[in-house]
Structures are given as structure tokens and as C-alpha cells.
Design an enzyme around this catalytic site. Structure first.
Site, PDB file in Angstrom:
ATOM      1  CG  ASP A 162       1.687   5.050   4.567  1.00 39.66           C
ATOM      2  OD1 ASP A 162       1.025   4.001   4.515  1.00 39.66           O
ATOM      3  OD2 ASP A 162       2.745   5.156   5.224  1.00 39.66           O
ATOM      4  CG  HIS A 203      -0.254   0.015   2.529  1.00 39.94           C
ATOM      5  ND1 HIS A 203       0.257  -1.123   3.115  1.00 39.94           N
ATOM      6  CD2 HIS A 203       0.025   1.026   3.388  1.00 39.94           C
ATOM      7  CE1 HIS A 203       0.801  -0.827   4.278  1.00 39.94           C
ATOM      8  NE2 HIS A 203       0.694   0.477   4.461  1.00 39.94           N
ATOM      9  NE  ARG A 241       6.688  -5.792  12.231  1.00 39.31           N
ATOM     10  CZ  ARG A 241       6.200  -4.604  11.873  1.00 39.31           C
ATOM     11  NH1 ARG A 241       5.022  -4.199  12.338  1.00 39.31           N
ATOM     12  NH2 ARG A 241       6.872  -3.833  11.039  1.00 39.31           N
TER      13      ARG A 241
END
Length: 306
Positions: free
Chosen positions: A215, A213, A281
Site C-alpha cells: 500500500d 501489492h 464479497r
């Protein structure tokens, strides 16, 4: 990655070499040399394959000054009002390890763990946004300030929020210094949030964090994006590396607690996150805009519904 065409060509070459060897057995040494040279050539070509990943920084490294990689700016910024002294003129990505200590990263991770322990996604990706109050819960989101109210005084403290604001300010300062910006013209924007990612199977599209993607395409207000990592690749989790997807190859950042990775938000920095294969994570995404109309304030105590 070896393509089908290369496999076919190598197969033909091997058949020809086999026939040649049958009639010229005394020259096997020459053939061995030719095979060796062919292997070297193939390895050279493979190294130029756009699917081969280059590691920009490894988890074990400590980057004391911003490690900057410049890329040509996309035209995305032409579709928005430009703000002199802030709108990206020089685009790229950078990494630094000494703006936030590992102890501070550990404290922010504990903050995130406490907040996310209130709920969390059914899938592999959960978020906590202290600004809007958004928290993953099952297959949806709730506003923690409305949903949990006064209970939050047992979860968060002013010390937590003070550290959050201080770290956010340092991230803003290092971005401004690296890209020669006027820091007063750079504004925090939404969404800015903590993320927790593990290997649990995705239940909704919100859990599918691994898709490529851009931003600024997703959030038009974004001009600069940063990630503060709160856990260590290879120790706390595997997979989960951050990947810039360039036309001539992939460039990877391995997370390290306290590491800041930041970049201009346009199409020049198409990116994705590897699927986490083991462990958990944690990271903090902090986003900035040059448009004051899209600015948001830092969260403060006492926290109130918004």
C-alpha cells in the site's frame, strides 16, 4: 507443495526399497516402519514450505481483543517525513471482531449495495468512494455526485453517512490504541472506499484485484490500512481471503461481517486477495496517514459535487 527434486528423491528411495524387499521379504515389517517414518519426515518438511498458508483467523472465530502479529518494519517509512507519535515504529497486522457489530456491517453493506446498484464494473471488481464520489461504471469511473446529482437523496440518507462516520472513527480509535498512537495525529486519507468483488471475468486492469501489492508503495500517504468486512467467507462467497505474503509463508485472514483487519502499510505487509470463486464479497477499505497534508474529510449530507 512437493517440489520436483523431492519427487525424484522419493522415486529413487522407492526403487531401492523395492529391490531390498525382493531379497529380504521376511523383513517387510521393518520396511513398513521405514516408510512410515519417511512419510512423517516428508510431512514435516512440507509443513515448512513457504507456499503453505497459515490461517491467522477463521470466519467462525470471534476475536474480542485485538489479535496482534508483530513484524519488523520495512525501510519504506524512511523515504517520507516522520511524524512522532504516529509514524509506525512497531509494525504488524491485527484482527478484531467486536468494534463493529454484525448489524452495523449489514447496514453498511446495504449502503454499498444501493450505491453500487447505480452502475458497477463490467468486470469482477467494483468500488464506491463516498469521499471523492468515484463509482465503477462499465470499464471506467464516474463521479456519482456530478453524474447522479439530486437522485442520490433517494439512495443515501444522513443516517447512512452518520453510521459511516461513526464506524470510521471506531476503526481509527482501535488502530491508535493497538499501536499506542496519538489518535489526533492519525488522519483519514484517500482512497477510502467500498468494494464489491465477484467471480465475473476481469475486463480491465482495475478488475484484477488479486495481484500482490504494497500500500505505501502504491499510495505514499498510507501509513495504516484497515479493512472492514461486510460479508462472510464460506457463506456469502468462497475464495476472496486476504493473504499476507511473508518470506517464510502466507498468512490468511478469512472475512467475517463486522471483522476489522488492520496493518502497517509498508513492505512488511505485502499482500493480495484471493480470486473470488463464488458469490459476492463486500468490504470497506479505510486508510490512514500521519501526514496532515494528505488528510481528507468525512462525507456529509447534503452531498455536493467535488
Amino acid at each position: 507443495v512437493e517440489g520436483p527434486g523431492n519427487i525424484k528423491n522419493r522415486g529413487n528411495a522407492l526403487r531401492q526399497a523395492s529391490a531390498w524387499r525382493g531379497s529380504h521379504g521376511s523383513l517387510l515389517g521393518v520396511l513398513a516402519l521405514a516408510v512410515m517414518l519417511g512419510t512423517v519426515t516428508w510431512l514435516f518438511l512440507a509443513s515448512r514450505d513457504p507456499y503453505i498458508t497459515e490461517t491467522l483467523v477463521r470466519q467462525s472465530e470471534v476475536v474480542l481483543q485485538p489479535r496482534v502479529y508483530t513484524v519488523e518494519c520495512s525501510e519504506d517509512y524512511d523515504n517520507y517525513k516522520r511524524y512522532p507519535g504516529c509514524t509506525p515504529q512497531t509494525c504488524g497486522r491485527a484482527i478484531i471482531d467486536n468494534s463493529v457489530t454484525r448489524e452495523e456491517a449489514k447496514s453498511l453493506r446495504k449502503l454499498a449495495e444501493r450505491g453500487l446498484a447505480l452502475a458497477g464494473s463490467d468486470g469482477g471488481a467494483s468500488i464506491l468512494d463516498l469521499h471523492s464520489g468515484a463509482l465503477s461504471m462499465g470499464k471506467q469511473f464516474v463521479n456519482i455526485y456530478r453524474y447522479f446529482g439530486e437522485q442520490l437523496s433517494d439512495v443515501f440518507s444522513e443516517k447512512d453517512f452518520s453510521l459511516y462516520r461513526e464506524v470510521r472513527a471506531r476503526i481509527q480509535a482501535v488502530i491508535a490504541k493497538t499501536y499506542d498512537l496519538d489518535p489526533s495525529l492519525l488522519y483519514l486519507t484517500k482512497p477510502t472506499f467500498f468494494s464489491r468483488i465477484n467471480s465475473t471475468q476481469a475486463k480491465t486492469q482495475h478488475d484484477e484485484y488479486w495481484h500482490p501489492h504494497i500500500d505505501k508503495v502504491t499510495y505514499g500517504s498510507f501509513d495504516y490500512t484497515s479493512l472492514l468486512y461486510l460479508s462472510d467467507y464460506g457463506a456469502d462467497f468462497t475464495g476472496g481471503r486476504f493473504i499476507f505474503m511473508d518470506s517464510n509463508g502466507n498468512r490468511t485472514v478469512e472475512p467475517r461481517a463486522g471483522r476489522i483487519s488492520f496493518f502497517s502499510s509498508g513492505s512488511e505487509n505485502l499482500h493480495r486477495v484471493e480470486e473470488v470463486s463464488w458469490g459476492t464479497r463486500y468490504a470497506m477499505t479505510v486508510s490512514f496517514t500521519c501526514d496532515p497534508a494528505h488528510a481528507i474529510a468525512d462525507p456529509v449530507m447534503p452531498i455536493t459535487p467535488v
